[in-house]
Design a protein around this motif. Structure first.
Motif, PDB file in Angstrom:
ATOM      1  N   GLN A 520       0.822  -1.210   0.000  1.00  0.00           N
ATOM      2  CA  GLN A 520       0.000   0.000   0.000  1.00  0.00           C
ATOM      3  C   GLN A 520       0.858   1.263   0.000  1.00  0.00           C
ATOM      4  O   GLN A 520       0.424   2.316  -0.454  1.00  0.00           O
ATOM      5  N   ARG A 524       0.826   0.783  -5.276  1.00  0.00           N
ATOM      6  CA  ARG A 524      -0.623   0.732  -5.128  1.00  0.00           C
ATOM      7  C   ARG A 524      -1.278  -0.279  -6.094  1.00  0.00           C
ATOM      8  O   ARG A 524      -2.321  -0.870  -5.780  1.00  0.00           O
ATOM      9  N   GLU A 528      -3.632  -3.810  -4.835  1.00  0.00           N
ATOM     10  CA  GLU A 528      -4.983  -4.286  -5.162  1.00  0.00           C
ATOM     11  C   GLU A 528      -5.001  -5.797  -5.367  1.00  0.00           C
ATOM     12  O   GLU A 528      -5.912  -6.505  -4.905  1.00  0.00           O
ATOM     13  N   ARG A 531      -4.746  -7.483  -2.029  1.00  0.00           N
ATOM     14  CA  ARG A 531      -6.007  -7.458  -1.294  1.00  0.00           C
ATOM     15  C   ARG A 531      -6.925  -8.604  -1.723  1.00  0.00           C
ATOM     16  O   ARG A 531      -7.589  -9.246  -0.906  1.00  0.00           O
TER      17      ARG A 531
END
Length: 716
Positions: A520, A524, A528, A531
């Motif tokens: 993070q 970035r 994702e 995640r």
């Protein structure tokens, strides 16, 4: 002199001076202690039996004494025991028709030509009356049999009988031991293309041995065999031998031996074929052996050796019980009973028979009629399964000969017979009144319409306790038979690697969380993706933790717990997800699950008036119930194995189904309410169910079943 002794047409025969023809030989036999006279016609090979009363007349035929003189002498000597003039005329007609007598006067050429024409057409009439056994005479085999008899003479005596008994007993025992292998897919094997090609050769050869046995056994005992030809037996061409000369043998065992010769040959060959069949591997020779077993065994048991059909078994029985022309005399005796008892034709004389024969006549005639119809229609359906048109022709012709033709002969007899002239009105009333009554019963009289089937006391699916996760059974939390509440723990399962897998999944979740926190800040886009991986890992951990809860087996509803096996037998056993562990039995059964055959489903749906159930073991108790629900779609799976043929039920199941649940024909399932009187019945118990479908004449019920048979067997 009594009127019954005289005849209005006596003047036409009174001046005749007959004598027996030179080619006729007379033999005196004894049947059941009574003397009979057998006239053997050497020119045609036929034999004719006559009573002592008839021979009182024939024995005086010398070509010089007139019929009138013979009859008057008998009337003076025997008085009331003498034959009547009508009986003498009938005897003369029989002898003349069979060409057994001749007269001193010049022969009537027109009459001779007429008799020749009748004899020529007699064979074809007989063939038309029995379309599955058509005879075509071709050859006189007497000289051939005489020359070859020394080769087989040893087999026609006691040594042949001993050899036959040993081989047939041995082959029969081996056949019983391999019964299942022999009968599996029997119809398909018998009517298969390969077997039909084999039958074209093996069937005529076997039947040739069969017929030659009749011929040799006749010759070895001094008889003549003058006719051999081709018989089309169920449309297969096979040879036949006319061994009717054996009927002139005085010894009943000799007559029976000739009749049994063909049966013995076929069973001997079938037994040998069984012994060879069990030693061979699948192939052409094994198929030939199977064909011989089917022909020699099945045809002998059902047709040729059965005394209810006029084949070898019938003649063996007639000879052994000393009752010649048994079937014909049985039919005549029934005709006599009808005319004497119903029509009250008092002038009729009882047929010549002993008391024991009359009892057998009464039983034999209807039994033979029913069996003949069953066999012929069975053969027709059997053949029609492969060759539809031929089978239907056989069935139609069989019904015509067994029912329609005799009915018209009876009607003609009632309308024209001189013996009924004094009671013709009563005979007509009984005949046409009976036909009308039968038609009324069949077409107009309403009779109960019912259909029966079977079902089981049904345990609902919710009562089945199944493993919700794979694992090894560690133990039960409740005792067998204990009452449990819904959701109560029943047993515990264990998966040895489950804890390790949960720990691995937890550490993987920690890894994915830390990776996500780093990405993070630095990447970035990569965050994702991390995640998504973390969410997948969390979901997998949640599912695995849920499996831990599923390791505790809980009661699906309130009731009494019953495991599938005693605890000692299943502890430590592995259960896959969905495997059955036990049952939670509700306090009382609520549903009877019933299987309805496809042939009856339309009637049950459209005409149901009521439902009656009876418990197996308490059949005297009839209970009314009602339909709860139906399954509109057909199924080939029974609700319980007790309804299948393997479990003693009425539904035929597939041989390849080890569970005994797969049916060969579709069924429809109905759920019925359990009557209060069956509240204590155990689950899985068979029940007999009867659907009340109202009233309908019997003829319409029979017609429906016949249509269903055609639809089911032939789709026509």
């Amino acid at each position: 002199m009594a009127e019954a002794f005289l005849s209005r047409i006596w003047y036409r025969v009174s001046g005749l001076t007959p004598r027996l023809r030179s080619h006729v030989t007379v033999h005196r036999h004894r049947y059941r202690g009574q003397p009979w006279y057998v006239l053997q016609d050497h020119s045609s090979g036929r034999v004719h039996r006559f009573t002592p009363a008839a021979y009182m007349v024939m024995g005086r035929f010398d070509g010089q004494t007139t019929i009138d003189r013979i009859w008057n002498d008998l009337a003076e000597t025997y008085d009331a025991d003498a034959p009547s003039q009508d009986e003498v005329i009938q005897l003369l007609a029989t002898l003349h028709q069979n060409d057994l007598i001749q007269h001193a006067s010049n022969p009537d050429v027109a009459d001779l030509l007429e008799r020749y024409r009748k004899k020529a057409t007699e064979v074809w009439k007989q063939n038309l009356s029995n379309p599955v056994s058509v005879r075509v005479p071709l050859w006189d085999p007497d000289r051939f049999l005489t020359r070859t008899l020394p080769v087989v003479r040893l087999l026609t005596g006691w040594w042949g009988l001993i050899l036959w008994a040993v081989v047939v007993a041995w082959g029969g025992l081996v056949g019983l031991q391999n019964y299942e292998a022999l009968t599996t897919n029997f119809t398909d094997q018998l009517l298969g293309a390969q077997n039909l090609m084999i039958s074209i050769v093996s069937y005529p050869l076997l039947k040739a041995l069969h017929e030659l046995a009749h011929g040799y056994l006749t010759k070895v005992r001094g008889g003549d065999v003058r006719e051999m030809g081709i018989m089309f037996l169920v449309f297969f061409p096979v040879p036949y031998v006319d061994a009717s000369a054996a009927a002139a043998f005085r010894n009943k065992w000799h007559r029976a031996a000739v009749s049994a010769g063909g049966i013995m040959v076929e069973t001997f060959v079938a037994a040998l074929a069984v012994l060879v069949w069990v030693e061979l591997e699948p192939g052409f020779l094994r198929a030939v052996c199977f064909n011989l077993i089917a022909i020699g065994g099945l045809s002998t048991l059902v047709v040729n050796g059965n005394p209810l059909l006029k084949f070898d078994g019938y003649y063996v029985m007639s000879d052994l019980i000393e009752s010649p022309n048994f079937g014909t005399r049985a039919n005549r005796y029934w005709g006599y009973l009808i005319q004497k008892r119903l029509f009250r034709a008092r002038q009729l004389k009882a047929p010549s028979a002993t008391w024991g024969e009359k009892v057998w006549f009464t039983l034999y005639a209807p039994a033979a009629l029913v069996y003949r119809l069953v066999v012929m229609i069975g053969i027709a359906l059997f053949v029609a399964g492969k060759y539809y048109f031929i089978g239907i022709l056989i069935a139609a012709w069989s019904v015509f000969n067994a029912v329609v033709k005799p009915m018209f002969k009876h009607i003609r007899h009632v309308l024209t017979s001189p013996s009924l002239r004094k009671v013709r009105s009563r005979a007509k009333a009984w005949t046409f009144g009976g036909m009308g009554l039968v038609a009324l019963i069949l077409l107009a009289l309403p009779l109960p319409l019912r259909t029966d089937t079977e079902g089981v006391v049904w345990l609902p699916e919710a009562a089945h306790v199944r493993a919700r996760a794979p694992g090894f059974l560690q133990g039960f939390d409740v005792a067998r038979g204990a009452e449990v509440a819904a959701g109560a723990p029943l047993a515990a399962l264990e998966a040895p690697t489950q804890d390790a897998r949960i720990d691995a999944l937890r550490w993987r979740n920690i890894e994915y969380e830390r990776r996500l926190s780093v990405l993070q800040i630095r990447d970035r886009g990569g965050a994702e993706l991390a995640r998504l991986e973390l969410e997948e890992a969390r979901g997998e951990l949640s599912r695995e933790l849920a499996r831990v809860a599923d390791m505790t087996v809980r009661a699906p509803l309130a009731g009494r717990f019953e495991p599938v096996s005693p605890e000692g037998d299943i502890l430590g056993r592995f259960f896959a997800e969905g495997d059955l562990i036990g049952y939670v039995l509700p306090p009382r059964p609520e549903v009877l699950r019933v299987a309805v055959p496809q042939a009856d489903i339309a009637l049950v749906r459209e005409r149901l008036r009521g439902v009656e159930v009876r418990l197996a073991g308490r059949l005297e108790q009839r209970l009314q119930t009602q339909v709860l629900r139906t399954v509109p779609q057909a199924s080939t799976t029974l609700p319980s194995a007790v309804l299948g043929s393997g479990g003693g039920g009425r539904f035929l199941t597939a041989p390849t189904d080890e569970k005994g649940l797969e049916t060969t024909e579709p069924v429809f399932l109905y759920d019925l309410a359990v009557p209060d009187a069956l509240a204590d019945t155990g689950y899985g118990t068979r029940v007999h169910v009867r659907f009340d479908l109202g009233m309908e004449p019997l003829g319409f019920q029979i017609g429906r079943r016949v249509r269903q048979l055609f639809l089911d067997r032939f789709n026509a």
